[in-house]
Design a protein around this motif. Structure first.
Motif, PDB file in Angstrom:
ATOM      1  N   LEU A 199      31.656 -59.182 -51.689  1.00 18.61           N
ATOM      2  CA  LEU A 199      30.355 -59.714 -52.078  1.00 18.61           C
ATOM      3  C   LEU A 199      29.432 -59.866 -50.880  1.00 18.61           C
ATOM      4  CD1 LEU A 199      28.573 -60.752 -54.344  1.00 18.61           C
ATOM      5  CD2 LEU A 199      29.546 -63.030 -53.974  1.00 18.61           C
ATOM      6  N   VAL A 200      29.974 -60.241 -49.729  1.00 22.48           N
ATOM      7  CA  VAL A 200      29.170 -60.383 -48.513  1.00 22.48           C
ATOM      8  C   VAL A 200      28.573 -59.031 -48.137  1.00 22.48           C
ATOM      9  CG1 VAL A 200      29.263 -60.899 -46.040  1.00 22.48           C
ATOM     10  CG2 VAL A 200      30.460 -62.366 -47.672  1.00 22.48           C
ATOM     11  N   ARG A 201      29.390 -57.995 -48.132  1.00 17.86           N
ATOM     12  CA  ARG A 201      28.915 -56.653 -47.805  1.00 17.86           C
ATOM     13  C   ARG A 201      27.880 -56.201 -48.834  1.00 17.86           C
ATOM     14  NH1 ARG A 201      33.282 -52.244 -47.583  1.00 17.86           N
ATOM     15  NH2 ARG A 201      33.550 -52.931 -45.455  1.00 17.86           N
ATOM     16  N   TRP A 202      28.189 -56.414 -50.096  1.00 16.33           N
ATOM     17  CA  TRP A 202      27.299 -55.991 -51.169  1.00 16.33           C
ATOM     18  C   TRP A 202      25.921 -56.623 -51.013  1.00 16.33           C
ATOM     19  CZ3 TRP A 202      24.541 -58.429 -55.004  1.00 16.33           C
ATOM     20  CH2 TRP A 202      24.024 -57.610 -56.003  1.00 16.33           C
ATOM     21  N   ARG A 203      25.858 -57.909 -50.721  1.00  8.61           N
ATOM     22  CA  ARG A 203      24.565 -58.592 -50.546  1.00  8.61           C
ATOM     23  C   ARG A 203      23.789 -58.012 -49.373  1.00  8.61           C
ATOM     24  NH1 ARG A 203      26.643 -64.732 -51.489  1.00  8.61           N
ATOM     25  NH2 ARG A 203      26.513 -64.710 -53.753  1.00  8.61           N
ATOM     26  N   ARG A 204      24.462 -57.757 -48.279  1.00 10.15           N
ATOM     27  CA  ARG A 204      23.776 -57.177 -47.111  1.00 10.15           C
ATOM     28  C   ARG A 204      23.253 -55.776 -47.427  1.00 10.15           C
ATOM     29  NH1 ARG A 204      28.411 -59.126 -42.879  1.00 10.15           N
ATOM     30  NH2 ARG A 204      27.788 -61.312 -42.826  1.00 10.15           N
ATOM     31  N   GLN A 205      24.087 -54.963 -48.050  1.00  9.66           N
ATOM     32  CA  GLN A 205      23.660 -53.613 -48.416  1.00  9.66           C
ATOM     33  C   GLN A 205      22.488 -53.661 -49.381  1.00  9.66           C
ATOM     34  OE1 GLN A 205      27.378 -52.239 -50.016  1.00  9.66           O
ATOM     35  NE2 GLN A 205      27.769 -50.928 -48.256  1.00  9.66           N
ATOM     36  N   TRP A 206      22.579 -54.511 -50.365  1.00  6.90           N
ATOM     37  CA  TRP A 206      21.541 -54.621 -51.383  1.00  6.90           C
ATOM     38  C   TRP A 206      20.209 -55.012 -50.753  1.00  6.90           C
ATOM     39  CZ3 TRP A 206      19.713 -53.250 -55.756  1.00  6.90           C
ATOM     40  CH2 TRP A 206      18.771 -54.015 -56.419  1.00  6.90           C
ATOM     41  N   LYS A 251      21.147 -45.132 -52.838  1.00  3.76           N
ATOM     42  CA  LYS A 251      21.967 -46.124 -52.142  1.00  3.76           C
ATOM     43  C   LYS A 251      21.921 -47.453 -52.899  1.00  3.76           C
ATOM     44  CE  LYS A 251      21.827 -45.532 -47.818  1.00  3.76           C
ATOM     45  NZ  LYS A 251      20.923 -44.653 -47.549  1.00  3.76           N
ATOM     46  N   THR A 252      20.735 -47.817 -53.378  1.00  6.17           N
ATOM     47  CA  THR A 252      20.603 -49.046 -54.149  1.00  6.17           C
ATOM     48  C   THR A 252      21.436 -48.966 -55.406  1.00  6.17           C
ATOM     49  OG1 THR A 252      18.352 -49.290 -53.291  1.00  6.17           O
ATOM     50  CG2 THR A 252      18.939 -50.641 -55.177  1.00  6.17           C
ATOM     51  N   GLY A 253      21.395 -47.816 -56.088  1.00  4.24           N
ATOM     52  CA  GLY A 253      22.199 -47.617 -57.291  1.00  4.24           C
ATOM     53  C   GLY A 253      23.683 -47.639 -57.003  1.00  4.24           C
ATOM     54  N   VAL A 254      24.088 -47.004 -55.915  1.00  4.46           N
ATOM     55  CA  VAL A 254      25.510 -46.988 -55.541  1.00  4.46           C
ATOM     56  C   VAL A 254      25.991 -48.398 -55.249  1.00  4.46           C
ATOM     57  CG1 VAL A 254      27.102 -46.293 -53.705  1.00  4.46           C
ATOM     58  CG2 VAL A 254      25.605 -44.599 -54.755  1.00  4.46           C
ATOM     59  N   VAL A 255      25.177 -49.165 -54.539  1.00  6.07           N
ATOM     60  CA  VAL A 255      25.567 -50.538 -54.213  1.00  6.07           C
ATOM     61  C   VAL A 255      25.704 -51.352 -55.498  1.00  6.07           C
ATOM     62  CG1 VAL A 255      24.797 -52.677 -53.101  1.00  6.07           C
ATOM     63  CG2 VAL A 255      24.602 -50.512 -51.887  1.00  6.07           C
ATOM     64  N   LEU A 256      24.780 -51.159 -56.427  1.00  3.93           N
ATOM     65  CA  LEU A 256      24.853 -51.892 -57.696  1.00  3.93           C
ATOM     66  C   LEU A 256      26.075 -51.490 -58.517  1.00  3.93           C
ATOM     67  CD1 LEU A 256      21.184 -52.052 -58.991  1.00  3.93           C
ATOM     68  CD2 LEU A 256      22.657 -53.953 -58.369  1.00  3.93           C
ATOM     69  N   LEU A 257      26.326 -50.188 -58.593  1.00  5.38           N
ATOM     70  CA  LEU A 257      27.419 -49.699 -59.436  1.00  5.38           C
ATOM     71  C   LEU A 257      28.798 -49.923 -58.833  1.00  5.38           C
ATOM     72  CD1 LEU A 257      25.921 -46.322 -60.690  1.00  5.38           C
ATOM     73  CD2 LEU A 257      26.196 -48.443 -61.983  1.00  5.38           C
ATOM     74  N   PHE A 258      28.915 -49.654 -57.541  1.00  3.21           N
ATOM     75  CA  PHE A 258      30.242 -49.647 -56.925  1.00  3.21           C
ATOM     76  C   PHE A 258      30.463 -50.794 -55.944  1.00  3.21           C
ATOM     77  CE2 PHE A 258      29.192 -45.197 -57.862  1.00  3.21           C
ATOM     78  CZ  PHE A 258      30.128 -44.990 -58.840  1.00  3.21           C
ATOM     79  N   GLY A 259      29.382 -51.535 -55.599  1.00  2.00           N
ATOM     80  CA  GLY A 259      29.503 -52.589 -54.599  1.00  2.00           C
ATOM     81  C   GLY A 259      30.384 -53.666 -55.062  1.00  2.00           C
TER      82      GLY A 259
END
Length: 152
Positions: free
Chosen positions: A99-106, A144-152
Motif C-alpha cells: 500500500l505504501v508503494r501504491w500510494r507513492r506511485q499513484w 502507469k496510472t491504470g497499472v497502479v490502480l489495477l495491479f498495485g
C-alpha cells in the motif's frame, strides 16, 4: 567428547529481508519507456534539433519550439525525465507494505497525468496544435496510472 550443535542466530535483518515486496515490474517497464522517451526529447531540445517524425512547421515542431516547452529555462522533457525516474525508483524500492508503494506511485503518476493533460490542453487552445511525442508520454503516464490502480 560431545559436540553441541550450534544453531544459527536469528537476526532481525534476515527476517526483514523476506518480508520485502518484489519490484512492481509493469510500472518499472512503463517508467523505463518514459525515461527513454524523455531522454530523447530532452537531448533533442538541448541540441536544438527537431524530433523524429516532426517536420519543420508541423504541429509537433510548433509545440516543441514554443514557450510552453520549457519551465524555469529547462526543457519540459527533463522535468518528465525526473518524474519517470522517481516512479522507477519507487517501483523498484523494496517495501514491506504494498500500500505504501501504491500510494507513492499513484501520487506521482497522477501528478504526471495532470501536468500532461494541462499542457496538452494549453497546446491545443493556445497554439492549435498537438505533439505526438507529448501524447505518447501522456499515454505512458495514463497507462502507469491504470497499472497502479489495477495491479498495485
Amino acid at each position: 567428547m560431545s559436540r553441541k550443535a550450534v544453531k544459527p542466530a536469528k537476526t532481525k535483518a534476515h527476517g526483514a529481508a523476506t518480508d520485502r515486496q518484489a519490484p512492481d515490474w509493469p510500472v518499472v517497464i512503463l517508467a523505463g519507456l518514459g525515461l527513454i522517451l524523455t531522454a530523447y526529447l530532452g537531448l533533442v531540445a538541448v541540441f536544438g534539433s527537431t524530433p523524429a517524425f516532426c517536420t519543420a512547421g508541423s504541429s509537433c515542431d510548433l509545440i516543441q519550439s514554443s514557450a510552453w516547452s520549457t519551465l524555469l529555462g529547462i526543457p519540459l522533457a527533463w522535468w518528465g525525465f525526473g518524474l519517470y525516474l522517481l516512479l522507477l525508483i519507487v517501483s523498484v524500492q523494496p517495501v514491506r507494505r504494498t500500500l505504501v508503494r501504491w500510494r507513492r506511485q499513484w501520487r506521482l503518476a497522477l501528478l504526471g497525468v495532470a501536468i500532461s493533460v494541462y499542457l496538452t490542453a494549453a497546446g491545443w487552445l493556445a497554439l492549435g496544435a498537438f505533439c505526438a511525442w507529448c501524447l505518447l508520454s501522456l499515454a505512458l503516464l495514463g497507462g502507469k496510472t491504470g497499472v497502479v490502480l489495477l495491479f498495485g
